[in-house]
Design an enzyme around this catalytic site. Structure first.
Site, PDB file in Angstrom:
ATOM      1  N   LYS A   1       0.797  -1.315  -0.163  1.00 16.95           N
ATOM      2  CA  LYS A   1       0.078  -0.029  -0.005  1.00 16.95           C
ATOM      3  C   LYS A   1       1.142   1.210  -0.155  1.00 16.95           C
ATOM      4  O   LYS A   1       0.359   2.347  -0.448  1.00 16.95           O
ATOM      5  CB  LYS A   1      -0.965  -0.028   1.322  1.00 16.95           C
ATOM      6  CG  LYS A   1      -1.722  -1.323   1.315  1.00 16.95           C
ATOM      7  CD  LYS A   1      -3.029  -1.084   0.544  1.00 16.95           C
ATOM      8  CE  LYS A   1      -4.235  -2.196   0.890  1.00 16.95           C
ATOM      9  NZ  LYS A   1      -3.912  -3.596   1.199  1.00 16.95           N
TER      10      LYS A   1
HETATM   11  C1  LIG Z   1      -4.363  -4.625   0.684  1.00 10.98           C
HETATM   12  C2  LIG Z   1      -3.705  -5.951   0.597  1.00 10.98           C
HETATM   13  C3  LIG Z   1      -4.066  -6.956  -0.592  1.00 10.98           C
HETATM   14  C4  LIG Z   1      -5.136  -6.721  -1.176  1.00 10.98           C
HETATM   15  O1  LIG Z   1      -4.861  -5.748  -2.428  1.00 10.98           O
HETATM   16  P1  LIG Z   1      -5.955  -5.143  -3.161  1.00 10.98           P
HETATM   17  O2  LIG Z   1      -5.747  -4.135  -3.849  1.00 10.98           O
HETATM   18  O3  LIG Z   1      -7.210  -4.827  -1.887  1.00 10.98           O
HETATM   19  O4  LIG Z   1      -6.912  -6.173  -3.913  1.00 10.98           O
HETATM   20  C5  LIG Z   1      -3.165  -8.038  -0.301  1.00 10.98           C
HETATM   21  N1  LIG Z   1      -2.162  -8.022   0.313  1.00 10.98           N
HETATM   22  C6  LIG Z   1      -1.732  -7.144   1.429  1.00 10.98           C
HETATM   23  C7  LIG Z   1      -0.697  -7.425   2.350  1.00 10.98           C
HETATM   24  C8  LIG Z   1      -2.435  -6.122   1.365  1.00 10.98           C
HETATM   25  O5  LIG Z   1      -2.456  -5.189   2.171  1.00 10.98           O
END
Ligand SMILES: *Cc1c(COP(=O)(O)O)cnc(C)c1O
Length: 495
Positions: free
Chosen positions: A114
């Protein structure tokens, strides 16, 4: 001429990219999209000769084309020059001699993928806000990682505050500590009794609460979103798909033009949708594989064409994927339906009224042409971590492990190179990872962190190990129905 953005559910209201970034969600509850997606194709040769930062500037200037080149350059430098611990920002590695590649997206300040988007979004938003003289309250619902990454990105940004809601007892212990110890005078963190879907739905309702918004507007405050429904989060994620390709070419693993495919651990469908954008913009992507945990609503949808959230919610060892309403799927429905806003609107109405919808057989076929899928149980993810560690010494986190397991079960397109996206540092999930690689799990998360460091011989990020002694600043726990009042109070206190 710059790109025009409008809602997935109507074309009545239009705006440019800057405004779409500022608003987050379209006024009718839809997501911002542009019909210009793919009109400008990315020059792959150029991508393969550039750094991550230069690729970021190049691709953002295509997707968010009413920012000036100078503005984009400033945003890129602030977001990536000194915030990631890897010189490549998002390095591609290969754990074993013939194994799939792994795109490590977790070397940012909060150790989750993120960060790639949430180091950039505050920069983009500041540029948007500067032109309209507003103070902004950012709202974020988090399944664990968005919250901390958003707090880190927005803390102490002038004229801006952020409120994060996370599901009470719905995150890992390290994830929780990361959020409740956040520093900064413009931040608030609150636990909500309920799961991520309850929390995200309540945030969406706040965005469509016109009375609340007009009360805030009288005080010069607007609300915006840090969730992946914001185009300002999606666009930075497109970059690493191109950059991964560039690394593979420069490492001599593939030739320019060769097909690749990506297997993506998925929750809200933001990450994998960015891969679809990359494909539309000219990256030679054979297929995208959507990997889920036991909350396998997307596996069922991609197999049958019926999206049905009426099912038990499972708490898994990959909590950031414990999601039954994948918001960004709405954007895929828009593009695959040939930009049919009425159709998308009717599906979304069915979803909110009955919890399910079914797409036409033609739609399903078109989606399946690009998207494969699969899911992993907690036991299968744990076994994947253990096997890869035993065979290669490489350690992956439970979310990455879900994708690794699924990747092994979905046949490769002939000639295509497979890349698995790694979305979090194993140190965010120390107890689970220690168990998976056969280490002692007694004591707390920090005891496990120390054991894992010793076994793997890779230091835990300092920002995580120092959580052990960090003071807790936020202890609020509320019900989802209290969230509007909470937000209004925080706008008064923090802005
Ligand atoms: C948010 C997240 C996901 C999923 O990503 P999306 O964009 O919501 O599909 C997968 N793995 C981790 C570690 C995350 O923080």
């Amino acid at each position: 001429m710059t790109s025009i953005y409008h809602s997935t559910r109507s074309t009545d209201v239009t705006c440019g990219a800057k405004q779409a970034v500022l608003e987050g969600l379209a006024p009718d509850g839809g997501l911002f999209v542009t019909d210009a997606l793919g009109a400008t194709q990315i020059d792959l040769q150029r991508v393969c000769n550039q750094s991550f930062q230069d690729n970021s500037a190049y691709i953002l200037s295509v997707l968010l084309d009413d920012y000036t080149p100078e503005e984009i350059a400033q945003c890129v430098h602030a977001a990536y020059d000194s915030t990631f611990s890897s010189p490549q920002v998002t390095p591609v590695v290969q754990p074993g001699p013939d194994s799939d590649y792994i795109l490590e997206l977790y070397h940012g300040p909060t150790s989750a993928f993120k960060d790639v988007a949430l180091q950039m979004l505050p920069q983009l938003m500041s540029k948007s806000a500067a032109s309209c003289d507003k103070r902004i309250m950012i709202l974020a619902a988090t399944s664990g990682d968005t919250g901390k990454a958003a707090l880190a990105g927005f803390a102490d940004t002038p004229n801006l505050a952020i409120t994060v809601f996370y599901p009470y007892r719905g995150t890992s212990e390290v994830q929780r500590l990361q959020m409740v110890t956040q520093q900064g005078d413009n931040v608030a963190v609150c636990a909500i009794r309920g799961n991520f879907d309850d929390t995200q739905s309540a945030v969406k309702r706040i965005f469509s609460d016109q009375e609340l918004q007009s009360r805030l507007a009288e005080r010069g405050v607007v609300l915006s979103s840090a969730n992946s429904i914001n185009v300002g989060r999606l666009a930075p994620q497109v970059v690493y798909y191109f950059d991964a390709y560039s690394q593979l070419v420069r490492q001599g693993r593939i030739q320019l033009g060769d097909p690749v495919e990506f297997c993506v651990p998925t929750g809200n469908f933001g990450d994998v949708l960015a891969g679809y954008f990359a494909k539309r913009m000219g990256l030679p992507v054979a297929r995208l594989i959507v990997a889920s945990n036991a909350n396998n609503v997307l596996t069922d949808f991609l197999t049958t064409g019926t999206y049905d959230r009426n099912r038990p919610f499972h708490k898994t060892t990959s909590p950031s994927m414990d999601i039954l309403i994948s918001s960004n799927l709405e954007r895929l429905l828009y593009y695959v339906s040939g930009a049919d806003t009425d159709y998308v609107k009717s599906l979304m109405t069915q979803l909110s009224q009955t919890g399910s919808y079914t797409v036409s057989p033609q739609m399903l076929q078109a989606i399946q042409d690009t998207f494969g899928c699969g899911w992993a149980t907690d036991a299968q993810a744990r076994a994947a971590i253990g096997e890869v560690y035993a065979q290669t010494g490489y350690v992956m986190d439970p979310h990455t492990a879900v994708a690794w397991h699924v990747s092994a079960s979905v046949p490769k397109t002939p000639g295509a190179t497979r890349v698995v996206l790694s979305t979090a540092s194993p140190y965010k999930f120390c107890g689970e990872v220690c168990a998976a690689v056969g280490l002692d799990v007694s004591g707390d998360e920090f005891d496990c962190m120390a054991r894992l460091e010793q076994a793997w011989n890779v230091a835990a990020p300092q920002a995580l190990s120092s959580l052990k002694d960090a003071p807790v600043r936020f202890t609020d726990v509320h019900d989802a129905c209290d969230m509007p009042a909470y937000v209004e109070a925080k706008c008064g206190e923090l802005l």
